[in-house]
Scaffold this motif. Sequence first.
Motif, PDB file in Angstrom:
ATOM      1  N   ILE A 435      46.100  58.476  41.822  1.00  0.00           N
ATOM      2  CA  ILE A 435      46.996  57.730  42.401  1.00  0.00           C
ATOM      3  C   ILE A 435      45.752  56.246  42.321  1.00  0.00           C
ATOM      4  O   ILE A 435      46.026  54.932  42.121  1.00  0.00           O
ATOM      5  CB  ILE A 435      46.898  57.286  43.735  1.00  0.00           C
ATOM      6  CG1 ILE A 435      48.756  58.109  44.058  1.00  0.00           C
ATOM      7  CG2 ILE A 435      47.695  55.997  44.286  1.00  0.00           C
ATOM      8  CD1 ILE A 435      48.967  58.716  45.811  1.00  0.00           C
ATOM      9  N   GLY A 436      44.232  56.704  42.703  1.00  0.00           N
ATOM     10  CA  GLY A 436      43.650  55.559  42.455  1.00  0.00           C
ATOM     11  C   GLY A 436      43.456  55.290  40.833  1.00  0.00           C
ATOM     12  O   GLY A 436      42.549  54.362  40.552  1.00  0.00           O
ATOM     13  N   ASN A 438      45.745  55.269  38.281  1.00  0.00           N
ATOM     14  CA  ASN A 438      46.830  53.893  37.894  1.00  0.00           C
ATOM     15  C   ASN A 438      46.352  53.114  38.633  1.00  0.00           C
ATOM     16  O   ASN A 438      46.126  51.537  38.222  1.00  0.00           O
ATOM     17  CB  ASN A 438      48.036  54.575  38.174  1.00  0.00           C
ATOM     18  CG  ASN A 438      48.364  55.521  37.424  1.00  0.00           C
ATOM     19  OD1 ASN A 438      48.461  54.863  35.943  1.00  0.00           O
ATOM     20  ND2 ASN A 438      48.658  56.510  37.520  1.00  0.00           N
ATOM     21  N   LEU A 439      46.121  52.598  39.924  1.00  0.00           N
ATOM     22  CA  LEU A 439      45.737  51.197  40.250  1.00  0.00           C
ATOM     23  C   LEU A 439      44.614  50.597  39.680  1.00  0.00           C
ATOM     24  O   LEU A 439      44.618  49.486  40.140  1.00  0.00           O
ATOM     25  CB  LEU A 439      45.627  51.257  42.361  1.00  0.00           C
ATOM     26  CG  LEU A 439      45.450  50.407  42.989  1.00  0.00           C
ATOM     27  CD1 LEU A 439      46.676  49.532  42.973  1.00  0.00           C
ATOM     28  CD2 LEU A 439      45.371  50.438  44.374  1.00  0.00           C
ATOM     29  N   THR A 440      43.442  51.846  39.296  1.00  0.00           N
ATOM     30  CA  THR A 440      42.617  50.686  38.764  1.00  0.00           C
ATOM     31  C   THR A 440      42.765  50.270  37.898  1.00  0.00           C
ATOM     32  O   THR A 440      42.506  48.550  37.281  1.00  0.00           O
ATOM     33  CB  THR A 440      41.603  51.724  38.497  1.00  0.00           C
ATOM     34  OG1 THR A 440      41.340  52.161  39.815  1.00  0.00           O
ATOM     35  CG2 THR A 440      40.097  51.149  38.044  1.00  0.00           C
ATOM     36  N   PRO A 443      46.102  47.591  35.812  1.00  0.00           N
ATOM     37  CA  PRO A 443      46.581  45.728  36.485  1.00  0.00           C
ATOM     38  C   PRO A 443      45.264  45.026  35.414  1.00  0.00           C
ATOM     39  O   PRO A 443      45.472  43.877  35.155  1.00  0.00           O
ATOM     40  CB  PRO A 443      45.131  45.613  37.768  1.00  0.00           C
ATOM     41  CG  PRO A 443      45.754  46.280  38.824  1.00  0.00           C
ATOM     42  CD  PRO A 443      46.372  48.244  38.380  1.00  0.00           C
ATOM     43  N   MET A 469      42.473  44.131  42.976  1.00  0.00           N
ATOM     44  CA  MET A 469      43.662  45.327  43.017  1.00  0.00           C
ATOM     45  C   MET A 469      43.028  46.479  42.234  1.00  0.00           C
ATOM     46  O   MET A 469      42.575  47.852  42.543  1.00  0.00           O
ATOM     47  CB  MET A 469      44.943  45.177  41.942  1.00  0.00           C
ATOM     48  CG  MET A 469      46.065  44.456  43.174  1.00  0.00           C
ATOM     49  SD  MET A 469      47.661  43.783  42.023  1.00  0.00           S
ATOM     50  CE  MET A 469      48.324  45.660  41.913  1.00  0.00           C
ATOM     51  N   SER A 470      42.042  45.773  41.296  1.00  0.00           N
ATOM     52  CA  SER A 470      41.653  47.451  40.485  1.00  0.00           C
ATOM     53  C   SER A 470      40.453  47.280  41.214  1.00  0.00           C
ATOM     54  O   SER A 470      40.090  49.339  41.285  1.00  0.00           O
ATOM     55  CB  SER A 470      41.199  46.245  38.983  1.00  0.00           C
ATOM     56  OG  SER A 470      40.414  47.271  38.079  1.00  0.00           O
ATOM     57  N   GLY A 473      41.392  50.235  43.667  1.00  0.00           N
ATOM     58  CA  GLY A 473      41.741  51.644  43.100  1.00  0.00           C
ATOM     59  C   GLY A 473      40.928  52.029  42.742  1.00  0.00           C
ATOM     60  O   GLY A 473      40.745  53.899  42.958  1.00  0.00           O
TER      61      GLY A 473
END
Lengths: 543, 231, 323
Positions: A435-436, A438-440, A443, A469-470, A473
């Motif tokens: 999850i972390g 993809n969030l990093t 974007p 957002m990045s 993450g």
Amino acid sequence: MSTATLEPRVQAPRNYLNADYGWKSWLFTLDHKRIALLYMVSITFFFMIGGFFAVLMRIHLIEPQGALVQPETYNKLFTLHGVIMIFFFLVPSIPTVLGNFLIPLMIGARDLAFPKLNLLSWYIYVIGGLFTLYSAIAGGVDTGWTFYTPYSSTYSNTQVTAVVVGVFINGFSSILTGLNFIVTIHKMRAPGLTWFRMPLFLWALYATSIIMTLGTPVLAISLFLLALEHLFHVGIFSPALGGDPLLFQHLFWFYSHPTVYIMILPAMGVVSEIIACFARKRIFGYKIVGFSSVAIAVLGFLVWGHHMFVTGQSVYAGLIFSFLSFLVAIPSAIKVFNWTSTLYKGSISYEAPMLYALGFIGLFTMGGLTGMFLASLATDVHLNGTYFIVAHFHYIMVGGAVMGYLGGIHFWWPKISGRKYPQGWAALAAAIIFIGFNLTFFPQFILGYLGMPRRYAFYPAEFQVLNVMSSAGASILGVGYLIPLIYFIWSMRYGPVAGANPWGAKGLEWQTSSPPPPENFTQIPVVTEEAYAYAAEEKTSRG
Amino acid sequence: MADAHSAQVQTKYAGLAHQFEDLAQQHDADTLGIWVFLVTEIMFFGGVFAAYAIFRWLYFAAFAGGSHLLDIRLGAINTVVLLGSSLTMALSVRSAQIGNRRALVFFLLLTMILGGAFLGVKAYEYHQKFVEHIVPSLDWAPEGDVLARLAPGGLDHAQLYFFFYFAMTGLHALHMIIGIGLLLWLVLRARKGSFTPDYFAPVEVVGLYWHFVDIVWIFLFPLLYLIGGRY
Amino acid sequence: MQGISFQPEQASSIARSVDHLYFFITAVTLFFTIVIFSTIFYFMLKYRRRSPDERPKAIEGSLPLEVLWTAIPTLIVAAIFVWGSSLYFQNSEPPPGAMEIFVTGKQFMWKAEHPEGQREINELHVPLGRPVKLTMTSEDVIHDFFVPAFRVKKDVLPGRYTSMWFEPTKLGTFHLFCAQYCGAFHAGMIGSVIVVEPDEYERWLMGGVQGETMEAAGERLFRENGCITCHLSDGTGPAPSLLGVYGNTVHLTNGQTLMADDAYIRESILSPAAKVVNGYKPVMPSFQGQLSEEQIVNLVAYIRSLGHSLDNAKGKQQEEGKK
């Protein structure tokens, strides 16, 4: 039961970990398994330093004007993050830790072909790392890990020579490791272990070793010439004296593009091993997957110009490199389809290694597909030099290679340490990392398309939301990486003792004890079955 | 492969490493290993040769001018010396093969002497460059006849030529020095009697390395010394 | 903080076609991502291990499947390759009649010079609807001139000229970024491309400080630096006449021939010994370090005008001859 886990040393049989004690037995060891652990400790150390720099960068980028450091410092952070992560973590990781440990076990040998050379490779790695650490402490380097001239050769007044010497020296570690692996795989396979009975991990490392031995010397000469230019200002890369700054780029990328395959091929090998074990099936299309590894290694040498589409090089050169870059994607796609097909009618379980392997397939697929945007000339013109590139390579190197490395560590940890680790925490960490990650980085694809260039210490305010957002993450990703560190260390003392083959896997390494004895096998095995002979009752030998 | 008894016998030889089954496998591995290493050396030198080729194509007049300042006789002497040293190296491998320890040591020493002679000539040539003030960046101030030779092609591009001269012959000389060190190690081991007709892989391996360094010179000599006709 | 947009403005003639290709590749990416992800999820659920000693049948492989999933991706990437390459080729040469602007990049600013002499720093005024060709060089390290809204960028190199072109299709102010890391304030090497109506552009050119045109500046430099003493227009000096040289073939002493373009003129000023015209001696001194990139670009513009003036002179002679 409990006494067995509390006093393992008294009860455990003789293995490579307890056969000898004292710092000399580690620092002067010739045992490939101990050397693998020496590497594991050192690359983890460098991963944490490189990761720390990344954390600082992402905190800094929360604010458009930069939240943490001066621009000059930011430039040094991204430079050293790149140098350390690529040369001192990713390139060595799987080959020197898992490759060193497993190759002799997987081929049924007592050690690699050249154990002293193996130890020397580690010392060379450490010395190269020390030079690089020195360059960081003594003021840092601000050229980017790509060292483009003439900035690095003539204009930068940072510790260019020190870091270039560090990377140069480290290159020999790569070359000697690759040489060792090639000779070992050619000459030391156990009786009955033909090429097409080898586990695919060995095919992957063989292809990797070809790249390591053929490509790294070109980096060495590029850095050698760069260092001479930086010190003596003669001008082979400087236009003022008739030199050519693009010559450096050609020499540099001739190595550095194949390097990305050094980083991904071993991870692909790990994924093959894990999928076969946790689906209890032979890898679908075994030969094709093996040949694809070699094809990737060969084609990988022919595409370096795609890093230079906007340098003003001839459009015809661009055309050729674009075409070849598309071609090199095909073997990777073939592998993804074959892994997926292996799951068909398999018997699938979801322990931590499998979670990492499946995560690899997903993230590598996305990262690889985004390569198409960059192989295509018209879109690359817009996307080159932006965050799209950053996102693309992090998907492959972090979402791909690092997940492959972690999956491999989770898979072979019982063999390496003789202990098991808690599955619940492992699954949680894998989920947090996924999850972390993809969030990093997702974007960043959007940021790149919007036009935010890379290597910017500050940026226009309109890019802030995606940057925040990045960074959010990244903080999650960092937590995810710390959790395994904790439970692996915990498991060395408190983890349940693992038997020889806790996963029920095929492969010679699982036929010896966990941890293995120093000489690996009390008797050299003779191989009579195919790789991944999970349905052994039906098939015995086949060419 | 070999049965248990002869395996025991073979392990008595100070030569069989524990990871190998027998000397034949070890010899195979050593030979493949040195060949792989030499391929990496080809890639290494190949990079600087490629850069040299590009600049020579771009600035031919300057490179020809620079080349004409090299002493072709000294280059030719060095070529003969190095070829001779490859001959003595091959003879030393042969001596090891037939178990003639005195001849082995003799030819190894002769190879070292010839290698040393090469380096001596090279040192003299380097010294001459300082005398003529055509050392890039460190002592670049050509004058008189030397300047007249270099000026037509462009002094800056001539400096590039000498940069490559020093970089390429310098790398080569470094490899020679390492080679001489390896030969010394062989001499010491040979005198102790470490090599037998069954076990002389180190001599062969160093021999291959030495031949490779020789071949690099065979390329360097025409590329650097023989540009564009003479005088 | 502003809202998130997903696409930069389309402000040039090629932006839309580049975006179309981008969206197609995005669709392909999404398609395969979804196919792989969903297949894996499906298999994960359907074939999950139900008992500890399950032993699935071995499946070796399937050549037809391998061929299929090799051929289909190959065809798809071939299509993307052809599309991207042809777009790239179309966009590689500016259309005829493009106006030229000279750009110099240096740490850490952009300098632009219009042929009429107007100079700008970190801004570039251009008229709407007309193709613009930028000829660029760097005074120090490698930079990159990037305008996201136009979907174009090109590296800017020291020691040589690179060029790119665009045709603005929207009025407004658009980001200009340096996209090749160049040192401490790389992030600060930004500016704006300002697209205005053509008549406003003309007015903008006239207004401000009245400066020399590039050609006039070049002619002045030609005199001030002594070029005129050797490069006599009748060719009787120790150097060739420069009338009619630009854009035509030149024969060199080593037997090679080449076309006299911007790069050749520039090299002849900075490294005159590299390419000497046949029949002449290599006596021209180098002006390396004495002329800035701007001055060189002005000289190039002047010498370019000499190329045309020979045709004009010949044309006049022919006309007079006819009379």
